[in-house]
Every structure is written in C-alpha cells, then in structure tokens.
Scaffold this active site. Sequence first.
Site, PDB file in Angstrom:
ATOM      1  CB  SER A 188      -0.904   0.008   1.230  1.00  0.00           C
ATOM      2  OG  SER A 188      -1.733   1.144   1.203  1.00  0.00           O
ATOM      3  CB  ALA A 189       0.522   4.473  -1.738  1.00  0.00           C
ATOM      4  CG  HIS A 190      -2.219   3.637   3.938  1.00  0.00           C
ATOM      5  ND1 HIS A 190      -2.480   2.373   3.479  1.00  0.00           N
ATOM      6  CD2 HIS A 190      -2.240   3.551   5.290  1.00  0.00           C
ATOM      7  CE1 HIS A 190      -2.658   1.559   4.510  1.00  0.00           C
ATOM      8  NE2 HIS A 190      -2.516   2.245   5.614  1.00  0.00           N
TER       9      HIS A 190
ATOM     10  CB  CYS B 276      -6.875  -0.264  11.517  1.00  0.00           C
ATOM     11  SG  CYS B 276      -5.418  -0.251  10.506  1.00  0.00           S
TER      12      CYS B 276
END
Lengths: 389, 389
Positions: free
Chosen positions: A203-205, A326
């Site tokens: 993932s980029a985040h 999360c």
Amino acid sequence: MEKVYYMDNAAATRLDEAVLEAMRPFFFETYSVATSEFGYSLGIEARDAMEDARGRLATCLGADHDEFIFTSGSAESSNLAIKGVAKALGEKKGKHIIVSKIEDFPVLYSARTLEKQGFKVDYLNVDEFGFVDMEALEKLMTEETILVSIQHGNQEIGTVQDLEKIGALCRGKGVLFHTDATHSFTRMPLDVRKVPVDLVTVSAHTIHGPKGIGGLYIRKGTAISKIMDGGFQEFDLRGGMDNIPGAVGFAKAAELVTVEENRRLREMRDKIIQLVFDQIPDVILNGHPSQRTPQNANITFHYVEGESITLHLDMHGIAVSTGSACFSRSLEASHVIAGIGGDHERAHGSIRLTLGRFNTMDEAVFVVETLNKVVENLRKISPLGKEKE
Amino acid sequence: MEKVYYMDNAAATRLDEAVLEAMRPFFFETYSVATSEFGYSLGIEARDAMEDARGRLATCLGADHDEFIFTSGSAESSNLAIKGVAKALGEKKGKHIIVSKIEDFPVLYSARTLEKQGFKVDYLNVDEFGFVDMEALEKLMTEETILVSIQHGNQEIGTVQDLEKIGALCRGKGVLFHTDATHSFTRMPLDVRKVPVDLVTVSAHTIHGPKGIGGLYIRKGTAISKIMDGGFQEFDLRGGMDNIPGAVGFAKAAELVTVEENRRLREMRDKIIQLVFDQIPDVILNGHPSQRTPQNANITFHYVEGESITLHLDMHGIAVSTGSACFSRSLEASHVIAGIGGDHERAHGSIRLTLGRFNTMDEAVFVVETLNKVVENLRKISPLGKEKE
C-alpha cells in the site's frame, strides 16, 4: 495550531510534497483515461506513466512488470488475494486455508467470510514474539489446503516473520502463499526471486504516498480470479477506473524510501525503547526486540489504560495509538496482544508508536520524557495503579 | 506541448485546482487516521472533516448523512450494490435480478458473476433511444426478484432514464432498485426523497474530483452485506483505510458543480450536435435529443471508422473517444450501440464527445470544424466511403 508530534499510524500517512509534485501533471495536464489507447496520444502518455509506475513498484519486490496490479489499497489487495484464490481453487483443489491469528483485519475477515461460504479456516498460533508456529503450520496443511496467508510485518507489534522459511514450506506442499506486506513494503527487504511467496499485499498509505491506492504482487501463473467486476483493467484482474495520479504517486513514494531512512527510523525506534526501559518501571515490549519493522515500537505500561495515556499525550501535542492499529474506536482488546499471550490488562495498557519520515530523534526523546511524566501521574491516580500497592 | 482539447471522457477527470486546495490540509496537516477516535484531537478533526464531506454529498442526493458510504470509485459502488444485495437476500428471498442491456461494465459483469453463482439475471431491452422497456420490466419481475439495476445517465450515449417511474414500479413490487449515477451525479437532479431508489452509485472522477474515491447511497433499512472485508469503517459496510483527502475532495468537487455550469454544458452539447447536423451529411445522433446528460454527445458518422476519426482529431490536438466509453482498447463494438439497435458499422463509426468544466464554446465550434474536414477526407479514402458510391 501548535506543533503536533505524530507518532501514531498516521505518521506514515503524511503525504510527501515530492509525491504530490509527481502526481500534479496527472491531475492537470496528462489526465487522460489510460485505457483509451486508440484515439489520441495523451491517452498513450498517461498509460505509459501508469505502466512505468507499475514497473518501478514491481522492481521494488524483484518482480516483473506484469506481476503487479494496482488496487484501491491494502484491504482490497488482501481481499483479492484470499477470495480470488478461493474462487479459483476452491472447487478445483480444496477448501482449506490457513492464516495466522494476528493478521490484520482484511486478511482475518476475508478468511471468516470464506468460512461462512463453507471453507475451513485454521487460525495459526504464534509465540510470545508473534512468530508463527512452523511445526503447527506444517501439521495443519492437507491435500485440501489451497492458501496460507501470513503477514510480513505485523500492524501492531511490528514482528517480521521469516517469509523464506514459510514460503519454502508452502512451496514444498504445493500450497499458494500470500503475505500482507502493508507495514513492511520498502521498509524491510522482500525479493520474490528469493522468497517463495506468490501474492504480496502492499500500500502507498504507509510510506507517505497517497491514500486510495495499493497493489498486489501476483506471481506469474498463480491461480486467482477477479473479485472487482468492471472493465478489463489491470490484466483483467481488477475492474474500475485507472487511478493514474495514484499509481504515479505510489511509485514516487516507494522511490523516496531509502536504506538510510530505514536506518534512521530503526535508531529512533531503538532510542525510544531504550529510554522507556531505562526510565519507566513495569513495562513490556510487545513484539521482538530486533525482528521488527523499523518504524514500530509497541509497549505495555502496567497499571494504566492505554486510552488514558493517549489522551494525556494528546494534551502535550503527541499523537499515538492504543491497542489495535486501525480501529482504536472499537475499544476491543487487541487480538494481536491476545495472540502473543497477553491478557486483557496488557492489551489495554499498550501503546503503539509508529515513526515516519518526518519524525526526528529530538521528538523521540521528547515523547519518552512526556510518557514518563504521564505514566507516573496516571499510575498515582489509577485504580489499576492502586491494585499494585 | 500545444493545447489539447479534451472532449473525451477524460474531460471531466481533470482535477479542479479548488479540489486540490481543499484536499491539501488533509495531505500535510490533518492527516490522521479517522478511525483513531479515542486518542487525540487531530484524529477527531480528521474524522469530522470526513463526516462533513459525507453529509454534504448525502445532501446532494437529498439523503441523510448515514445513508452515504465512501468507496474506491463507481466500480466498487456498483459491485457492492449488486453483490451486497445478492449476498443479503439471495438465500432469504430469491435469486433473480434484472439489469438493462446497456449498463456500464461494473453492473453488467457483477450480474454475470452472480449468474455463475446460480442467480438468474435478465438483461432488459431498451428502445432506439436507450430507454428501458417498462412493460417488459414489469413482466420480468417475479416473487424471486430481489434487485433491479438501471442506470441514471448512460456512459456512452447519455440517455437519462425515468428513475421515478422505474422506482415506483420496483417499490410497488417490493423489489430493491439500484441506479448507477456515475455519469449524472450533480449534472442531473436526483433526489431520493422523491425518487424511490434504494441504492445510488456515484463517483468523484466524473466531476473534476480526485480519482480513487466514489460513493454509494444506501437507503435506511436496505438489506445489503459487506463485500470488502477489513475494519469496521463506513458503518461496517466497507473495510479499508479511510481516504480522508479523497472524501473531502469529492465533496468539494460536488459543491463546485452549479446549475449555471450544467446549462453551459448543455448549450455546448447542443451547439455541437446542431453544427454537426448542419454541416456533415450521413450522421446519426445516438441517444435521445433532449433526455441526455448535459455533457454528452454521441454521433455516428456513416462510412468511416470511429478509430480513424479519433486518430485524425488527435493530430489536430483534439481528444475524443470511440465506441465504448471506458475501454476503447478492446476494439469490440459497443454493447450500448448494439443495445439501441445499431449494427456493427454504426457502432464502429461512433464518436463520443464528453464535455467538462474547462471546455469552451469556441472549442465546441473548433471541434466541429475539424470533424467536418476529417470526416470529409476519410470518406474520400475509406473503403467504407467507396461502398457508398
């Protein structure tokens, strides 16, 4: 607003200015739809940019260009890996999958969804550090087993699994192996030419890239079916509008992570852990001392509630997370701390610090100083603290 | 690079600068993870911004705040609407769904996926303009029917269905009604207090918003199950990392669309159609003359290939699309043109012009002038042109 010291999981989600700059031409100039190949040249330019981003991200994993597809993020990548393999092999080969007990929610709940559809799922035990039980894994595998999903770096306690060993075991049994590398991608080495892994969620985040874009490495020849219907994008494995700025931003974010930066994160992490252990009594390090992602420190402070610590740190402008990475909101005890044998108190007294590019060593020192004061005060007034006496 | 006149579906995907400005604080300042509610104040600020964006988008549809969830885009929204309802009601009520023949790929292929899982799907006929056959729809509905999915504005020919009538029919039969409003959201009125629709797919990428974010309106009480497993985000209907900048950008994009702008698009569209019909012989307007989205013109030029037209327009710096909106690359004849009774030649000779905020009336005039020259030349040299003689 006064300065905020982000050391929660948001620390890594601050966009890097260079990422935004890389995306900008695809917002305002080359904003074509990549799939309009025939028709006009800017469509081709946009597509080329997307394919270039794909190639560069694949290379980060030692993979080929056509083994990497873009998704909307790590949740979708893991849903696709697990449900996509189940869809492709469930009827043909078998309906048994194995995941570790401490996986992140997209893996855990995709597995539970399959259970409701008649699959058998085994939730593999881990030891006190979070390492999966290799003997148990071997024993659980049967002729019916189609997939093993064990993460690379844990989302809460940072423990990094030995993917080479797990992969070799799976390969030997002819079972597909997926790993969720959301929290380790570019932070820890992972080369699919050396590690026998078939599917990798990224993932980029988590690396200062844009939100809303992730990827899935799919080894050539892996049996997997599409779960997001739509157009024929992503080698016909994921329908939906191409997110070209996202893809370009993701590749830029990956490029910006350096060995030097990872060393710096590791030093800050170790400094925090060392100072906490030097200055604050009755603490436990959750996860392994060295086999952990460079950005992660997770510590339990006995006799205090993690929620209280985060609220008090907030008053000092420091953002950290409690328990589950999360979804602090749920207030449920972390399944990860429970998985490594922690009780309710240990789970609720745990704090997760996640470091990013924009944190400094001075901040690391400041955070521990503040933690020291906050924990001391809380222990004085806490009913849990009184139990201690 | 010389100026490019975007009049393909990319025209509406150019990000508005004001959208980027609205997103910026959530890239660089308030970049918290929205779900970290307990813990620190910036988490709450970020979450508030997301909920504010949700509320404003819901209001665009006349819906309540908790009836709108964010997704990664219109493909995911339609997958969720169709598969989510099937999952919730398939076993309980029945396994029959109805979609129109000219739906966009996410709806069509989600329906086909359900067919493979034992659902019965009827593909409803449309008339020469693309309007669904209401009598046929009524006849197709049975006790087993759980969902009707008929789009608002068509992706290729712009035809706008009478949702009120379709919705009333569905409501009368106790059948859920989903509409894909990807190409009509904010461009055509749609108020769920007046229109009996239960699920509405929308997206930011068609209104100068960011890519990678969409939404689904879900009427209170609608039976639907989650398809993307992960955390408990989006009222536990869609797991995955919150995309706060995306949500904020989407709301800003919706806010920037005005009645005046839609009038301006309609005027440009009508000007293009009128000039083409005045100047170029042997053309057909695909779709309805007035019941169409303001930004869409779709015209067939007899005796020429759409591919040739787009390539020649490209040399003049004009970007338009051929046939199918989202996947010219496939070179398959458009299922939409086929659906309205067009033959192979009509499908292959069709050009879709899509207008956006940044197009001007001068461009509209320039495009038709160029089209006139290009079509005239192509007809001279084309073997299809010779057939005419």
